[in-house]
Design a protein around this motif. Structure first.
Motif, PDB file in Angstrom:
ATOM      1  N   ASP A 195     -64.820 -74.952 -10.259  1.00 19.15           N
ATOM      2  CA  ASP A 195     -63.512 -74.463  -9.825  1.00 19.15           C
ATOM      3  C   ASP A 195     -62.355 -75.172 -10.512  1.00 19.15           C
ATOM      4  O   ASP A 195     -61.234 -74.673 -10.499  1.00 19.15           O
ATOM      5  CB  ASP A 195     -63.380 -74.644  -8.309  1.00 19.15           C
ATOM      6  CG  ASP A 195     -64.452 -73.874  -7.567  1.00 19.15           C
ATOM      7  OD1 ASP A 195     -64.474 -72.638  -7.670  1.00 19.15           O
ATOM      8  OD2 ASP A 195     -65.274 -74.522  -6.890  1.00 19.15           O
ATOM      9  N   ALA A 196     -62.605 -76.335 -11.086  1.00 23.23           N
ATOM     10  CA  ALA A 196     -61.556 -77.115 -11.749  1.00 23.23           C
ATOM     11  C   ALA A 196     -62.206 -78.114 -12.699  1.00 23.23           C
ATOM     12  O   ALA A 196     -63.393 -78.430 -12.562  1.00 23.23           O
ATOM     13  CB  ALA A 196     -60.698 -77.868 -10.729  1.00 23.23           C
ATOM     14  N   ARG A 233     -59.995 -75.512 -22.534  1.00 27.98           N
ATOM     15  CA  ARG A 233     -59.342 -74.217 -22.719  1.00 27.98           C
ATOM     16  C   ARG A 233     -60.211 -73.250 -23.514  1.00 27.98           C
ATOM     17  O   ARG A 233     -60.202 -72.049 -23.268  1.00 27.98           O
ATOM     18  CB  ARG A 233     -57.997 -74.406 -23.415  1.00 27.98           C
ATOM     19  CG  ARG A 233     -56.952 -74.997 -22.517  1.00 27.98           C
ATOM     20  CD  ARG A 233     -55.643 -75.167 -23.246  1.00 27.98           C
ATOM     21  NE  ARG A 233     -54.579 -75.536 -22.331  1.00 27.98           N
ATOM     22  CZ  ARG A 233     -53.436 -76.045 -22.699  1.00 27.98           C
ATOM     23  NH1 ARG A 233     -53.186 -76.259 -23.982  1.00 27.98           N
ATOM     24  NH2 ARG A 233     -52.517 -76.353 -21.814  1.00 27.98           N
ATOM     25  N   VAL A 284     -59.847 -71.827 -15.959  1.00 28.66           N
ATOM     26  CA  VAL A 284     -60.212 -72.860 -14.987  1.00 28.66           C
ATOM     27  C   VAL A 284     -59.112 -73.924 -15.004  1.00 28.66           C
ATOM     28  O   VAL A 284     -58.764 -74.433 -16.068  1.00 28.66           O
ATOM     29  CB  VAL A 284     -61.590 -73.488 -15.322  1.00 28.66           C
ATOM     30  CG1 VAL A 284     -61.917 -74.618 -14.348  1.00 28.66           C
ATOM     31  CG2 VAL A 284     -62.687 -72.437 -15.297  1.00 28.66           C
ATOM     32  N   PRO A 285     -58.551 -74.251 -13.841  1.00 27.50           N
ATOM     33  CA  PRO A 285     -57.481 -75.256 -13.806  1.00 27.50           C
ATOM     34  C   PRO A 285     -57.950 -76.610 -14.349  1.00 27.50           C
ATOM     35  O   PRO A 285     -59.093 -77.012 -14.143  1.00 27.50           O
ATOM     36  CB  PRO A 285     -57.133 -75.369 -12.322  1.00 27.50           C
ATOM     37  CG  PRO A 285     -57.634 -74.099 -11.712  1.00 27.50           C
ATOM     38  CD  PRO A 285     -58.829 -73.695 -12.522  1.00 27.50           C
ATOM     39  N   ILE A 286     -57.032 -77.296 -15.036  1.00 24.00           N
ATOM     40  CA  ILE A 286     -57.316 -78.596 -15.644  1.00 24.00           C
ATOM     41  C   ILE A 286     -56.319 -79.615 -15.108  1.00 24.00           C
ATOM     42  O   ILE A 286     -55.124 -79.361 -15.080  1.00 24.00           O
ATOM     43  CB  ILE A 286     -57.161 -78.530 -17.182  1.00 24.00           C
ATOM     44  CG1 ILE A 286     -58.066 -77.458 -17.786  1.00 24.00           C
ATOM     45  CG2 ILE A 286     -57.437 -79.892 -17.808  1.00 24.00           C
ATOM     46  CD1 ILE A 286     -57.709 -77.130 -19.227  1.00 24.00           C
ATOM     47  N   VAL A 287     -56.837 -80.782 -14.733  1.00 25.38           N
ATOM     48  CA  VAL A 287     -56.010 -81.932 -14.395  1.00 25.38           C
ATOM     49  C   VAL A 287     -56.434 -83.040 -15.341  1.00 25.38           C
ATOM     50  O   VAL A 287     -57.628 -83.262 -15.545  1.00 25.38           O
ATOM     51  CB  VAL A 287     -56.221 -82.386 -12.933  1.00 25.38           C
ATOM     52  CG1 VAL A 287     -55.451 -83.663 -12.645  1.00 25.38           C
ATOM     53  CG2 VAL A 287     -55.816 -81.285 -11.964  1.00 25.38           C
ATOM     54  N   ARG A 319     -50.601 -82.219 -15.023  1.00 29.81           N
ATOM     55  CA  ARG A 319     -51.142 -80.904 -14.664  1.00 29.81           C
ATOM     56  C   ARG A 319     -51.013 -80.049 -15.919  1.00 29.81           C
ATOM     57  O   ARG A 319     -49.927 -79.875 -16.436  1.00 29.81           O
ATOM     58  CB  ARG A 319     -50.358 -80.285 -13.516  1.00 29.81           C
ATOM     59  CG  ARG A 319     -50.915 -78.945 -13.114  1.00 29.81           C
ATOM     60  CD  ARG A 319     -50.266 -78.470 -11.822  1.00 29.81           C
ATOM     61  NE  ARG A 319     -50.688 -77.132 -11.540  1.00 29.81           N
ATOM     62  CZ  ARG A 319     -49.977 -76.054 -11.797  1.00 29.81           C
ATOM     63  NH1 ARG A 319     -48.788 -76.160 -12.344  1.00 29.81           N
ATOM     64  NH2 ARG A 319     -50.431 -74.861 -11.512  1.00 29.81           N
ATOM     65  N   HIS A 339     -51.221 -76.543 -17.866  1.00 25.47           N
ATOM     66  CA  HIS A 339     -51.100 -75.107 -17.589  1.00 25.47           C
ATOM     67  C   HIS A 339     -51.962 -74.322 -18.537  1.00 25.47           C
ATOM     68  O   HIS A 339     -52.114 -74.583 -19.655  1.00 25.47           O
ATOM     69  CB  HIS A 339     -49.665 -74.642 -17.724  1.00 25.47           C
ATOM     70  CG  HIS A 339     -48.740 -75.320 -16.783  1.00 25.47           C
ATOM     71  ND1 HIS A 339     -48.643 -74.980 -15.470  1.00 25.47           N
ATOM     72  CD2 HIS A 339     -47.908 -76.378 -16.950  1.00 25.47           C
ATOM     73  CE1 HIS A 339     -47.758 -75.761 -14.880  1.00 25.47           C
ATOM     74  NE2 HIS A 339     -47.309 -76.627 -15.755  1.00 25.47           N
TER      75      HIS A 339
END
Length: 108
Positions: free
Chosen positions: A61-62, A82, A88-91, A106, A108
């Motif tokens: 999920d991340a 990417r 999929v969100p990336i931190v 964060r 984008h």
């Protein structure tokens, strides 16, 4: 074909009625990139791509890119994420020395 047993994280999500999220953690390689070391950036990116793709196939999920000390390596990890796990969100975090705080980004 046989399949590996599900990871504890995915088993926990299933045990929670699929009401939990699973994040993939990527840390630094521990290698020095050229020209300061002997590792080509493309090798590091390919390594991140393999790791992240394995998680993406399972349905992460991340993606958490953590404790990076080399901004170039952090960028390679973000680019890999990417490329193989779009959407999929990336931190991402990087860690400085004693005089520099950990920074959280964060992406984008």
């Amino acid at each position: 074909t046989s399949r590996a047993a599900p990871s504890p994280a995915f088993s926990a999500r299933a045990g929670a009625g699929n009401q939990a999220l699973v994040a993939l953690s990527c840390g630094p390689s521990g290698r020095l990139l050229e020209p300061f070391g002997d590792t080509k950036p493309a090798e590091i990116r390919a390594s991140f791509e393999r790791q992240i793709l394995a998680g993406a196939v399972e349905g992460i999920d991340a993606i958490i890119i953590e404790t990076m000390t080399d901004l170039t390596e952090a960028t390679l990890a973000i680019e890999a994420a990417r490329a193989v796990a779009p959407g999929v969100p990336i931190v991402a975090t990087n860690v400085g020395g004693a005089d520099s705080p950990t920074r959280l980004y964060r992406v984008h």
